[in-house]
Structures are given as structure tokens and as C-alpha cells.
Design a protein around this motif. Structure first.
Motif, short mmCIF file in Angstrom:
data_model
loop_
_atom_site.label_atom_id
_atom_site.label_comp_id
_atom_site.label_asym_id
_atom_site.label_seq_id
_atom_site.Cartn_x
_atom_site.Cartn_y
_atom_site.Cartn_z
N SER A 1 5.14 -2.59 -1.61
CA SER A 1 5.99 -3.78 -1.60
C SER A 1 6.59 -4.02 -0.21
O SER A 1 6.77 -5.16 0.21
CB SER A 1 7.11 -3.62 -2.63
OG SER A 1 7.85 -2.43 -2.40
N LEU B 1 -7.02 1.78 -9.55
CA LEU B 1 -6.15 0.99 -10.42
C LEU B 1 -5.51 1.85 -11.50
O LEU B 1 -4.91 1.33 -12.44
CB LEU B 1 -6.95 -0.15 -11.07
CG LEU B 1 -7.69 -1.08 -10.10
CD1 LEU B 1 -8.50 -2.11 -10.87
CD2 LEU B 1 -6.72 -1.76 -9.14
N ASP B 2 -5.62 3.15 -11.33
CA ASP B 2 -5.12 4.11 -12.33
C ASP B 2 -4.06 4.99 -11.68
O ASP B 2 -4.28 5.58 -10.61
CB ASP B 2 -6.29 4.97 -12.83
CG ASP B 2 -5.84 6.05 -13.79
OD1 ASP B 2 -5.63 5.73 -14.97
OD2 ASP B 2 -5.69 7.21 -13.34
N ASP B 3 -2.91 5.12 -12.33
CA ASP B 3 -1.80 5.88 -11.75
C ASP B 3 -2.12 7.35 -11.56
O ASP B 3 -1.73 7.95 -10.55
CB ASP B 3 -0.54 5.71 -12.60
CG ASP B 3 0.13 4.36 -12.39
OD1 ASP B 3 -0.10 3.73 -11.34
OD2 ASP B 3 0.89 3.93 -13.29
N HIS C 1 1.76 4.37 -3.45
CA HIS C 1 2.03 3.26 -4.38
C HIS C 1 1.48 3.61 -5.76
O HIS C 1 0.63 4.49 -5.91
CB HIS C 1 1.37 1.98 -3.88
CG HIS C 1 -0.14 2.03 -3.90
ND1 HIS C 1 -0.88 2.63 -2.90
CD2 HIS C 1 -1.04 1.56 -4.80
CE1 HIS C 1 -2.17 2.52 -3.18
NE2 HIS C 1 -2.29 1.88 -4.33
N ASP C 2 1.99 2.90 -6.77
CA ASP C 2 1.38 3.02 -8.10
C ASP C 2 0.57 1.76 -8.38
O ASP C 2 0.52 0.83 -7.56
CB ASP C 2 2.44 3.26 -9.18
CG ASP C 2 3.47 2.15 -9.30
OD1 ASP C 2 3.22 1.02 -8.81
OD2 ASP C 2 4.55 2.40 -9.89
N ALA C 3 -0.10 1.74 -9.53
CA ALA C 3 -1.01 0.63 -9.82
C ALA C 3 -0.28 -0.70 -9.90
O ALA C 3 -0.77 -1.72 -9.40
CB ALA C 3 -1.76 0.92 -11.12
N ARG C 4 0.90 -0.72 -10.51
CA ARG C 4 1.63 -1.98 -10.64
C ARG C 4 2.02 -2.53 -9.27
O ARG C 4 1.89 -3.73 -9.01
CB ARG C 4 2.88 -1.78 -11.50
CG ARG C 4 3.64 -3.08 -11.77
CD ARG C 4 4.73 -2.88 -12.79
NE ARG C 4 5.79 -1.99 -12.29
CZ ARG C 4 6.92 -1.74 -12.95
NH1 ARG C 4 7.12 -2.27 -14.15
NH2 ARG C 4 7.82 -0.92 -12.44
N GLU C 5 2.50 -1.66 -8.39
CA GLU C 5 2.86 -2.11 -7.04
C GLU C 5 1.63 -2.60 -6.28
O GLU C 5 1.69 -3.60 -5.56
CB GLU C 5 3.53 -0.97 -6.29
CG GLU C 5 4.12 -1.37 -4.95
CD GLU C 5 4.85 -0.24 -4.25
OE1 GLU C 5 5.78 -0.53 -3.49
OE2 GLU C 5 4.48 0.93 -4.47
N LEU D 1 -1.11 -3.95 -7.54
CA LEU D 1 -1.54 -5.25 -8.05
C LEU D 1 -0.60 -6.36 -7.62
O LEU D 1 -1.02 -7.50 -7.39
CB LEU D 1 -1.65 -5.20 -9.58
CG LEU D 1 -2.78 -4.28 -10.10
CD1 LEU D 1 -2.74 -4.21 -11.61
CD2 LEU D 1 -4.14 -4.77 -9.62
N ALA D 2 0.69 -6.05 -7.50
CA ALA D 2 1.65 -7.04 -7.01
C ALA D 2 1.33 -7.41 -5.56
O ALA D 2 1.39 -8.59 -5.17
CB ALA D 2 3.07 -6.51 -7.13
N ASP E 1 -1.66 -9.64 -5.45
CA ASP E 1 -1.30 -11.02 -5.81
C ASP E 1 -0.71 -11.75 -4.61
O ASP E 1 -1.06 -12.90 -4.34
CB ASP E 1 -0.30 -11.00 -6.97
CG ASP E 1 0.11 -12.40 -7.39
OD1 ASP E 1 -0.77 -13.16 -7.84
OD2 ASP E 1 1.31 -12.73 -7.26
#
Length: 386
Positions: free
Chosen positions: A103, A127-129, A139-143, A145-146, A149
Motif C-alpha cells: 500500500s 495470490l495465496d497468503d 505483503h499479503d494477497a489482499r494488499e 490485489l489492492a 487495482d
């Protein structure tokens, strides 16, 4: 009037937040970085190359590392402005910057786009934590993908990397992850099988038996699945590990694989300046000292004899799906191309190479055995006509 010869520029930023256990790149962790000193040193290193490569058309710029998304946008802008002022920029100049999908770095994307970066390469890696933790990623997968984006909204061209063939990775798991990656709609993917590089923490773990990567048959199955899925999605392989929509290939990396001239600045950067191979000092502090003392960070300049240039062009070019022009290889060699014709004929009969006149390429079946093929087709220097 003859058009100026194309040139690519590579800029190495050596700093990372942390060192990944699989990484053997020239990356370093430092508590503090004197940004002004680094900007001035990069510009000095660039001026040295400009003086030796006048009148060129600049086709691409690539900021690699390390983690160049940690560079202040003002430093990126200064280097780009100097390069464009010194050389003739192509109308479709490609400017790529490698970025970690955190981020903090994603917050800089808009500023980087404003100063001229038009292509970003995100080091997603998975894409897997669980896999990200194994790979030592911050980073983790959610971060991740953000950040993807944000990148897709800010930059006209986006690529990201994934690593597969991890210990214990099942075919179905990779198939699901790759399908998810393809659904994001980026124009380019770099998909690498995990390799254990000497000198890394993973090398120590593997030697102790704590890491076991998939065997050759499993790795081959994963490779074939990857090629089939990317081709079906409209991103066929154009190089061993790189996949793109037609026309969206990395122009900068194609300069390497097509054996064109490129200038490399920054710690550890390599370059090809005609018949000369250049290497910068690797350690950041040593490079800075060299630039201050000499006006450049070069450690070595090695002349390349015709045979070496021809072999390098052969080995790089056969990584590409498009293959090579043997007549060009022969011109680089100053005579006959350094190719073992008997080995080529045998590999053709086995369906691993395809030859059409002076054009030679590795087939899809041969891509699985690329290293062995490259070793077989190169003819020893003593057999080359001089």
C-alpha cells in the motif's frame, strides 16, 4: 538519412525493505538512503553512457532492482528527463518500473505515472497468503490485489509476476491460481518456476533438506499447463517465462533477447555497448564512491570477440518463441554461425527445433528442454571459421 540505432536504458535501484529468501538479485537493505546523493550519482553515471553512445534513439527505459518503487518520483523524473534530453526518444517510448504491491508503494503510483512511467511490473509472486509467507514477501494477497487495482487505474500498461512449482504445490492449486490471475485482464504476465539459487537462504534450506521443490516430471506438467492456459486466454508465451497479448510484449526485455545495445546504470547494472560488455560495481557504497571518484560506476569493460557475441545472441534469441535469424548470427560471428548442424538436424527430427531456411526456433516441445538444447546447438570456438 539513416535512422539512429535503437537503444534501451536500464536503471538499477538496489534497495529493498527486506531480502526475500529466494532472491539472488543485487538488492540490499539499508536503514537510510541519501536520496539527493543517489539522484546525483545516477545522473552522473547516465552522462557517462550518453557521451559514449551519442545519436541513439531511446526505445525503452526500465527501472529495476531491488525495489525501484521506493525511489522518489522526483528521482525517476530526473533520470527520465536527462535520458530523453540526451537521446532521441521513440514516439512510443516504453518506461517500465518494477514495484512491490504494498500500500505504501501503491500510494506513489499516480506520481510515478505523472513523471512518465507508462508501464509497471508488479512483484505479486503469489495470490495465496501461505505461499507469500513462505516466499518471505512483505505483503499479503489482499494488499497485493489492492495495489494491482490501483496500477490498472493509473498506468496504461500493467504486468505482474507469479512464482509457481512451489514445494508441495498441486496441479489443481496452480491451475486455480493461474485462472484467477488471467481473469484480472492484464496484458502481460511473467510466470517463473521456483529455482534454488546459490547463496540464497533457500539454498541453505534446500541443502538441509527442509525445502524440496517439485521433481522434473511435475515441473514439466506445470510448465505445459501454464503454456496451455495462457495461450487459451490470449497471452501466449513469447519467451520462456513471459506471456503477453500480441503487441504487449516487454520492448525492453526484447532488446536483451534480440541482442540489441543497452546502457546499464546503477549498482551492479550490466550493459552492451557494441562490442563491449559493461559491468557496474555491485555494492551500493562502492558504486557511489566510484561515481564520485571517476564520474561513473563501471567496474569492468570487457571486449566481446565475434564468436562470443554470436553465441550470446544465439543463446538469448532461442529463448524467444520467434527464434533467431542464423544469417544475423553469422554476421555477428564474422563468418559461419557457431551452430552444430548435426545437433540441430537431430533435434529437428525429434521435434524439439524447427528450421526454415535461415530461421531457427525452439518448438513448444523443445521449450521444456531449453537448457539442454542450448548446450547442444552451440559449436565450440575452435570449429568456427575465422
Amino acid at each position: 538519412m539513416t535512422a539512429p540505432e535503437d537503444l534501451a536504458l536500464y536503471v538499477h535501484w538496489p534497495f529493498c525493505v527486506s531480502k526475500c529468501p529466494y532472491c539472488d538479485f543485487n538488492s540490499h537493505v539499508r536503514a537510510e538512503v541519501d536520496q539527493a546523493a543517489w539522484r546525483d550519482a545516477l545522473l552522473a553515471d547516465l552522462r557517462h553512457e550518453v557521451a559514449l553512445l551519442p545519436g541513439r534513439r531511446l526505445r525503452s527505459v526500465f527501472f529495476g532492482g531491488g525495489t525501484p518503487s521506493l525511489m522518489p518520483p522526483a528521482t525517476v523524473a530526473a533520470v527520465l528527463d536527462a535520458a530523453v534530453a540526451a537521446w532521441t526518444p521513440a514516439g512510443d517510448l516504453e518506461v517500465t518500473l518494477e514495484a512491490n504491491p504494498s500500500s505504501v508503494e501503491a500510494a506513489r503510483f499516480a506520481d510515478l505515472a505523472r513523471v512518465g512511467v507508462n508501464r509497471v511490473s508488479l512483484g505479486m509472486q503469489s495470490l495465496d497468503d501461505d505461499a507469500l509467507r513462505f516466499l518471505g514477501r512483505a505483503h499479503d494477497a489482499r494488499e497485493g490485489l489492492a495495489a494491482l487495482d490501483v496500477a490498472q487505474r493509473v498506468f496504461p500498461r500493467v504486468s505482474f509476476d507469479l512464482i509457481y512449482a512451489l514445494p508441495g504445490q498441486a496441479m489443481r492449486a496452480w491451475k486455480a491460481e493461474l485462472a484467477r490471475a488471467l481473469a484480472f485482464g492484464t496484458e502481460h504476465l511473467s510466470l517463473y518456476q521456483l529455482t534454488i539459487e546459490p547463496g540464497t537462504r533457500f539454498a541453505t534450506e534446500a541443502a538441509a533438506g527442509r525445502i524440496v521443490i517439485p521433481d522434473g516430471d511435475t515441473a514439466a506438467d506445470l510448465f505445459e499447463l501454464t503454456r496451455a492456459m495462457t495461450a487459451a486466454a490470449g497471452l501466449p508465451a513469447y519467451e520462456t517465462s513471459n506471456h503477453a497479448r500480441p503487441g504487449a510484449e516487454s520492448r525492453h526485455n526484447l532488446a536483451y533477447w534480440r541482442y540489441r545495445d543497452y546502457a546499464g546504470i546503477g549498482p551492479g547494472a550490466h550493459g552492451r555497448r557494441g562490442r563491449l560488455a559493461t559491468t557496474r560495481r555491485r555494492k551500493p557504497e562502492n558504486w557511489l564512491t566510484a561515481v564520485s571518484r571517476n564520474g561513473h560506476g563501471i567496474e569492468r569493460e570487457d571486449p566481446l570477440d565475434p564468436h562470443t557475441r554470436a553465441v550470446e545472441a544465439l543463446l538469448m534469441g532461442l529463448r524467444l518463441t520467434e527464434g533467431i535469424d542464423l544469417d544475423r548470427i553469422a554476421r555477428l560471428a564474422g563468418g559461419e554461425a557457431p551452430v552444430d548442424s548435426r545437433a540441430v538436424a537431430l533435434l529437428e527430427r525429434q521435434g524439439l527445433l524447427a528450421r526454415n531456411g535461415a530461421h531457427l526456433r525452439v518448438t513448444d516441445a523443445g521449450a521444456l528442454l531449453l537448457d539442454g538444447i542450448l548446450g547442444a546447438v552451440v559449436r565450440a570456438q575452435t570449429a568456427v571459421a575465422v
